[in-house]
Design an enzyme around this catalytic site. Structure first.
Site, mmCIF file in Angstrom:
data_model
loop_
_atom_site.group_PDB
_atom_site.id
_atom_site.type_symbol
_atom_site.label_atom_id
_atom_site.label_comp_id
_atom_site.label_asym_id
_atom_site.label_seq_id
_atom_site.Cartn_x
_atom_site.Cartn_y
_atom_site.Cartn_z
ATOM 1 N N GLU A 122 5.168 -5.534 6.978
ATOM 2 C CA GLU A 122 4.418 -4.168 7.800
ATOM 3 C C GLU A 122 4.939 -4.174 9.224
ATOM 4 O OE1 GLU A 122 2.902 -6.580 5.869
ATOM 5 O OE2 GLU A 122 1.109 -5.601 4.693
ATOM 6 N N GLU A 129 -0.522 -9.228 -0.699
ATOM 7 C CA GLU A 129 -2.280 -9.432 -0.349
ATOM 8 C C GLU A 129 -2.898 -9.298 -1.575
ATOM 9 O OE1 GLU A 129 -2.077 -6.392 2.818
ATOM 10 O OE2 GLU A 129 -2.580 -8.067 4.118
ATOM 11 N N ALA A 183 0.747 -1.102 -0.133
ATOM 12 C CA ALA A 183 -0.065 -0.016 0.050
ATOM 13 C C ALA A 183 0.970 1.486 0.067
ATOM 14 C CB ALA A 183 -0.965 0.125 1.018
ATOM 15 N N GLY A 212 0.519 -4.891 1.070
ATOM 16 C CA GLY A 212 -0.599 -4.902 0.153
ATOM 17 C C GLY A 212 -0.472 -5.548 -1.089
HETATM 18 N N1 DAK Z 1 4.542 3.239 -0.705
HETATM 19 C C1 DAK Z 1 5.021 4.286 -1.079
HETATM 20 N N2 DAK Z 1 6.231 4.647 -1.763
HETATM 21 C C2 DAK Z 1 7.019 3.474 -2.066
HETATM 22 C C3 DAK Z 1 6.864 2.319 -1.327
HETATM 23 C C4 DAK Z 1 5.535 2.071 -0.677
HETATM 24 N N3 DAK Z 1 4.868 0.817 -0.365
HETATM 25 N N4 DAK Z 1 7.629 1.251 -1.688
HETATM 26 C C5 DAK Z 1 8.504 1.941 -2.433
HETATM 27 N N5 DAK Z 1 8.222 3.114 -2.596
HETATM 28 C C6 DAK Z 1 8.757 4.119 -3.422
HETATM 29 C C7 DAK Z 1 10.228 4.766 -2.126
HETATM 30 O O1 DAK Z 1 9.781 5.661 -1.355
HETATM 31 C C8 DAK Z 1 10.953 5.359 -3.420
HETATM 32 O O2 DAK Z 1 10.692 6.589 -3.766
HETATM 33 P P1 DAK Z 1 11.558 7.793 -3.828
HETATM 34 O O3 DAK Z 1 12.121 7.924 -2.713
HETATM 35 O O4 DAK Z 1 12.572 7.288 -5.071
HETATM 36 O O5 DAK Z 1 10.638 8.974 -4.206
HETATM 37 C C9 DAK Z 1 10.873 4.520 -4.623
HETATM 38 O O6 DAK Z 1 9.435 3.598 -4.460
HETATM 39 C C10 DAK Z 1 11.752 3.406 -4.997
HETATM 40 O O7 DAK Z 1 11.967 2.731 -3.729
HETATM 41 P P2 DAK Z 1 13.244 2.563 -2.817
HETATM 42 O O8 DAK Z 1 14.232 3.557 -3.481
HETATM 43 O O9 DAK Z 1 13.258 1.806 -1.699
HETATM 44 O O10 DAK Z 1 14.068 1.261 -3.736
HETATM 45 P P3 DAK Z 1 14.859 0.058 -3.345
HETATM 46 O O11 DAK Z 1 15.129 -0.640 -4.394
HETATM 47 O O12 DAK Z 1 16.012 0.491 -2.530
HETATM 48 O O13 DAK Z 1 13.864 -0.760 -2.224
HETATM 49 C C11 DAK Z 1 11.939 -1.948 -1.570
HETATM 50 C C12 DAK Z 1 12.908 -1.495 -2.718
HETATM 51 C C13 DAK Z 1 10.633 -2.430 -2.116
HETATM 52 C C14 DAK Z 1 12.717 -2.717 -0.711
HETATM 53 C C15 DAK Z 1 11.651 -0.500 -0.529
HETATM 54 O O14 DAK Z 1 11.052 0.537 -1.435
HETATM 55 C C16 DAK Z 1 10.584 -0.793 0.394
HETATM 56 O O15 DAK Z 1 11.153 -1.482 1.592
HETATM 57 N N6 DAK Z 1 9.449 -0.518 0.445
HETATM 58 C C17 DAK Z 1 8.416 -0.725 1.143
HETATM 59 C C18 DAK Z 1 7.981 -2.027 1.233
HETATM 60 C C19 DAK Z 1 6.812 -2.170 2.329
HETATM 61 O O16 DAK Z 1 6.975 -1.908 3.570
HETATM 62 N N7 DAK Z 1 5.796 -2.687 2.020
HETATM 63 C C20 DAK Z 1 4.416 -2.837 2.859
HETATM 64 C C21 DAK Z 1 3.874 -1.485 3.047
HETATM 65 S S1 DAK Z 1 2.453 -1.296 4.073
HETATM 66 C C22 DAK Z 1 -4.518 -1.409 4.235
HETATM 67 C C23 DAK Z 1 -4.347 -2.258 3.163
HETATM 68 C C24 DAK Z 1 -3.243 -2.818 2.948
HETATM 69 C C25 DAK Z 1 -2.208 -2.529 3.637
HETATM 70 C C26 DAK Z 1 -2.388 -1.633 4.849
HETATM 71 C C27 DAK Z 1 -3.655 -1.398 5.150
HETATM 72 N N8 DAK Z 1 -5.765 -0.870 4.597
HETATM 73 C C28 DAK Z 1 -6.751 -0.420 3.809
HETATM 74 C C29 DAK Z 1 -6.231 -0.544 5.830
HETATM 75 C C30 DAK Z 1 -0.822 -2.838 3.596
HETATM 76 C C31 DAK Z 1 0.011 -2.155 4.007
HETATM 77 C C32 DAK Z 1 1.376 -2.219 3.365
HETATM 78 O O17 DAK Z 1 1.421 -2.694 2.352
#
Ligand code: DAK
Length: 262
Positions: free
Chosen positions: A136, A116, A67, A113
């Site tokens: 998460e 998911e 997400a 997400g």
């Molecule tokens: N959201 C927003 N931006 C994201 C992102 C994300 N989930 N993942 C990556 N980006 C963005 C980064 O901020 C970066 O943007 P800039 O800084 O260049 O502007 C760009 O994508 C490239 O990312 P990185 O520079 O970080 O790239 P790397 O290759 O170094 O790393 C990575 C890739 C995938 C390992 C890293 O970006 C990362 O750890 N991303 C976050 C992964 C994560 O934690 N995902 C889970 C998110 S929480 C819900 C429904 C669903 C959910 C929750 C609630 N409801 C409706 C209530 C689900 C929650 C989640 O998914």
């Protein structure tokens, strides 16, 4: 000036509807607008009698990295956060409730997400570079759209615990060995293979296919409705914590979070 490419691209090949997320700058992070566009496209195909199966694809580098964390942070900090988050979650449920089969074509990151979303589809064709995870916990929350429920039913408690409690990711080969994906193919051909699988399904009798899909889903999901409601309550409770604010803030500031346990 050329118009910006849409965040979600839609096309058809015979009786297969193809929907592709295209938000490369954010690794296909699932913002509200992306999820709404996905639902509109997939819902349209679900209602279209000429379409019999669908493919949901991402980009080679990312199916979806979760997400949109920036957007979730903003929602969590705003008034009426619970309602807005709840509405957002319902978008994942709606994809799982489509009548026609959806093949996810997954390459690169399928995290949070994104993982998911792939699991809300019915079959997954993965490229060799696909990576699945529920990270998460690393941003101070937990999975909220099936990542503790569907994942556990598919791969079992031991590995699901490890993934949800530590953020451990699965490679495509591991995902195949644990039954999370249908097949792993070279990155050059994951989309073609996903389309082939969808074409094969589209060649079967559509009513039987839809009934079989609903029935297989019921076998996996029926008791999970309670599990999902439970998961959701816990998920919302984390948005009242300091660690959620710290986790999402640290991500935006590109630094390691400091957990207070509050
Ligand atoms: N959201 C927003 N931006 C994201 C992102 C994300 N989930 N993942 C990556 N980006 C963005 C980064 O901020 C970066 O943007 P800039 O800084 O260049 O502007 C760009 O994508 C490239 O990312 P990185 O520079 O970080 O790239 P790397 O290759 O170094 O790393 C990575 C890739 C995938 C390992 C890293 O970006 C990362 O750890 N991303 C976050 C992964 C994560 O934690 N995902 C889970 C998110 S929480 C819900 C429904 C669903 C959910 C929750 C609630 N409801 C409706 C209530 C689900 C929650 C989640 O998914």
């Amino acid at each position: 000036m050329a118009a910006a490419a849409p965040e979600v691209a839609v096309e058809t090949e015979g009786a297969v509807g193809i929907v592709a997320i295209n938000r490369p700058a954010a690794l296909n992070a699932l913002s509200i607008s992306v999820m709404d566009a996905l639902l509109e496209a997939l819902g349209g195909f679900d209602r279209d009698p000429a379409i019999r199966a669908m493919v949901l694809a991402g980009l080679p580098r990312a199916f979806a990295a979760g997400a949109d964390i920036g957007e979730m942070k903003h929602i969590a900090d705003s008034k009426g956060a619970d309602k807005a988050l709840s509405l957002h979650l319902a978008r994942w449920d709606k994809i799982a409730l489509l009548k026609k089969p959806v093949v996810a074509a997954v390459s690169g990151f399928a995290l949070g997400g994104g993982c998911e979303l792939a699991m809300a589809c019915d079959l997954i064709v993965a490229s060799e570079t696909a990576v699945f995870g529920q990270p998460e916990v690393q941003i101070g929350v937990m999975a909220g759209a099936g990542g503790t429920q569907r994942l556990t039913k598919i791969i079992g408690q031991a590995l699901s615990m490890e993934m949800n409690l530590t953020g451990r990711r699965l490679t495509a080969r591991e995902a195949l060995s644990f039954g999370l994906v249908n097949r792993v193919v070279p990155v050059e051909s994951y989309l073609v293979e996903a389309k082939k699988l969808a074409q094969l399904i589209a060649a079967q009798p559509p009513l039987a296919v839809q009934a079989a899909k609903a029935s297989v889903r019921a076998a996996v999901d029926l008791k999970s409705s309670e599990g999902l409601a439970f998961e959701r309550r816990l998920f919302f409770s984390l948005f009242d914590t300091r660690d959620q604010k710290e986790g999402m803030k640290a991500f935006a500031e590109k630094r390691k979070p400091v957990w207070s346990g509050q």
